[in-house]
Motif scaffolding. Structure first.
Motif, short mmCIF file in Angstrom:
data_model
loop_
_atom_site.label_atom_id
_atom_site.label_comp_id
_atom_site.label_asym_id
_atom_site.label_seq_id
_atom_site.Cartn_x
_atom_site.Cartn_y
_atom_site.Cartn_z
N CYS A 100 0.81 -1.22 0.00
CA CYS A 100 0.00 0.00 0.00
C CYS A 100 0.84 1.27 0.00
CB CYS A 100 -0.92 0.03 1.22
SG CYS A 100 -2.16 -1.25 1.20
N VAL A 101 2.15 1.12 0.13
CA VAL A 101 3.02 2.30 0.22
C VAL A 101 2.79 3.23 -0.96
CG1 VAL A 101 5.42 3.09 0.15
CG2 VAL A 101 4.78 1.19 1.64
N GLU A 102 2.85 2.71 -2.17
CA GLU A 102 2.66 3.55 -3.35
C GLU A 102 1.26 4.16 -3.38
OE1 GLU A 102 3.77 1.82 -7.07
OE2 GLU A 102 5.68 1.09 -6.26
N ASP A 103 0.27 3.38 -2.95
CA ASP A 103 -1.09 3.90 -2.94
C ASP A 103 -1.24 5.06 -1.97
OD1 ASP A 103 -2.01 2.07 -4.83
OD2 ASP A 103 -2.46 0.58 -3.30
N LEU A 104 -0.56 4.99 -0.83
CA LEU A 104 -0.68 6.06 0.16
C LEU A 104 0.20 7.27 -0.15
CD1 LEU A 104 -1.00 4.11 3.50
CD2 LEU A 104 -2.74 5.40 2.29
N GLN A 105 1.20 7.09 -0.97
CA GLN A 105 2.06 8.22 -1.29
C GLN A 105 1.32 9.31 -2.07
OE1 GLN A 105 5.41 6.16 -3.03
NE2 GLN A 105 6.54 6.28 -1.12
N PHE A 106 0.16 8.98 -2.62
CA PHE A 106 -0.61 10.02 -3.29
C PHE A 106 -1.05 11.09 -2.30
CE2 PHE A 106 -4.37 7.99 -1.62
CZ PHE A 106 -5.31 9.00 -1.57
N LEU A 107 -1.13 10.72 -1.01
CA LEU A 107 -1.50 11.72 0.00
C LEU A 107 -0.47 12.83 0.08
CD1 LEU A 107 -2.86 9.64 3.00
CD2 LEU A 107 -4.13 11.19 1.52
N ALA A 108 0.79 12.48 -0.03
CA ALA A 108 1.85 13.48 0.06
C ALA A 108 1.74 14.49 -1.07
CB ALA A 108 3.21 12.81 0.05
N ALA A 109 1.21 14.04 -2.20
CA ALA A 109 1.06 14.95 -3.34
C ALA A 109 -0.16 15.85 -3.17
CB ALA A 109 0.94 14.15 -4.63
N ALA A 110 -1.02 15.55 -2.22
CA ALA A 110 -2.23 16.33 -1.96
C ALA A 110 -2.96 16.69 -3.25
CB ALA A 110 -1.90 17.58 -1.15
N PRO A 111 -3.62 15.69 -3.86
CA PRO A 111 -4.27 15.95 -5.13
C PRO A 111 -5.28 17.08 -5.04
CG PRO A 111 -5.12 13.95 -4.15
CD PRO A 111 -3.96 14.41 -3.30
N GLY A 112 -5.45 17.72 -6.13
CA GLY A 112 -6.38 18.84 -6.19
C GLY A 112 -6.08 19.65 -7.44
N ASP A 113 -6.73 20.74 -7.55
CA ASP A 113 -6.49 21.57 -8.71
C ASP A 113 -5.12 22.23 -8.58
OD1 ASP A 113 -9.90 22.64 -8.51
OD2 ASP A 113 -9.05 20.98 -9.65
N ALA A 114 -4.37 22.19 -9.65
CA ALA A 114 -3.05 22.79 -9.65
C ALA A 114 -3.17 24.30 -9.63
CB ALA A 114 -2.27 22.33 -10.88
N VAL A 115 -2.26 24.93 -8.94
CA VAL A 115 -2.23 26.38 -8.87
C VAL A 115 -0.91 26.83 -9.46
CG1 VAL A 115 -2.17 28.37 -7.32
CG2 VAL A 115 -3.66 26.44 -6.80
N HIS A 116 -0.99 27.80 -10.34
CA HIS A 116 0.21 28.36 -10.96
C HIS A 116 0.16 29.87 -10.77
CE1 HIS A 116 3.59 28.70 -13.66
NE2 HIS A 116 2.95 29.72 -14.23
N ASN A 117 1.20 30.43 -10.22
CA ASN A 117 1.25 31.86 -9.97
C ASN A 117 2.38 32.50 -10.75
OD1 ASN A 117 -0.79 32.04 -7.82
ND2 ASN A 117 0.62 30.65 -6.79
N ASN A 118 2.13 33.68 -11.25
CA ASN A 118 3.15 34.47 -11.93
C ASN A 118 3.28 35.80 -11.22
OD1 ASN A 118 3.75 32.72 -14.14
ND2 ASN A 118 1.79 33.29 -15.04
N ILE A 119 4.49 36.20 -10.97
CA ILE A 119 4.73 37.51 -10.39
C ILE A 119 5.41 38.34 -11.45
CG2 ILE A 119 5.94 38.79 -8.59
CD1 ILE A 119 5.73 36.25 -6.86
N THR A 120 4.80 39.45 -11.78
CA THR A 120 5.36 40.31 -12.82
C THR A 120 5.58 41.70 -12.26
OG1 THR A 120 3.16 40.92 -13.59
CG2 THR A 120 4.18 39.03 -14.65
N GLY A 121 6.29 42.49 -13.02
CA GLY A 121 6.57 43.84 -12.56
C GLY A 121 8.00 43.94 -12.10
#
Length: 136
Positions: free
Chosen positions: A89-110
């Motif tokens: 189950c190790v590989e199956d539980l490692q998905f928790l560490a990735a915390a699935p969800g919608d990806a967020v991408h941020n850009n800082i400009t200026g």
């Protein structure tokens, strides 16, 4: 190897608590119930996860740290039991560490500034200290 499994269980329980109060919970709970269902009934496990989530949300609203810690401890024990009985189950539980969800991408400009930037969804009980400005 057992120490690594216990570390994974502790990390998984901590992430599980974080997921229970996030938007990713709806996407995660069924998969986790299926994994934990290997050592019990999947439907019952899902009910237990949902009950824990409801109690957790209430405990956080009341700032009840004891209950929050108890819920995390309960799931750490369950994850430990699962990993010790079925290390596949190790590989199956490692998905928790990735915390699935919608990806967020941020850009800082200026223009670039030499100052501190903190970006977070939630920060609790943090203290930030800064050095006094040096005058020449």
């Amino acid at each position: 190897m057992e120490a690594e499994l216990m570390a994974l269980a502790a990390s998984g329980a901590s992430t599980l608590i974080s997921l229970m109060i996030s938007d990713a919970w709806a996407k995660t709970k069924d998969r986790l119930a299926a994994i934990l269902g290997r050592i019990g009934d999947e439907k019952e496990t899902l009910r237990e996860l949902e009950a824990s989530q409801a109690v957790l949300v209430s405990a956080l609203a009341e700032a009840d740290d004891v209950t929050v810690a108890a819920i995390e401890g309960e799931w750490r024990a369950r994850l430990s039991q699962l990993l010790l009985s079925d290390s596949s189950c190790v590989e199956d539980l490692q998905f928790l560490a990735a915390a699935p969800g919608d990806a967020v991408h941020n850009n800082i400009t200026g223009r670039v500034q030499a100052s501190l930037l903190i970006q977070a969804g939630r920060i609790e009980r943090s203290t930030f200290h800064t050095l006094p400005e040096q005058t020449a």
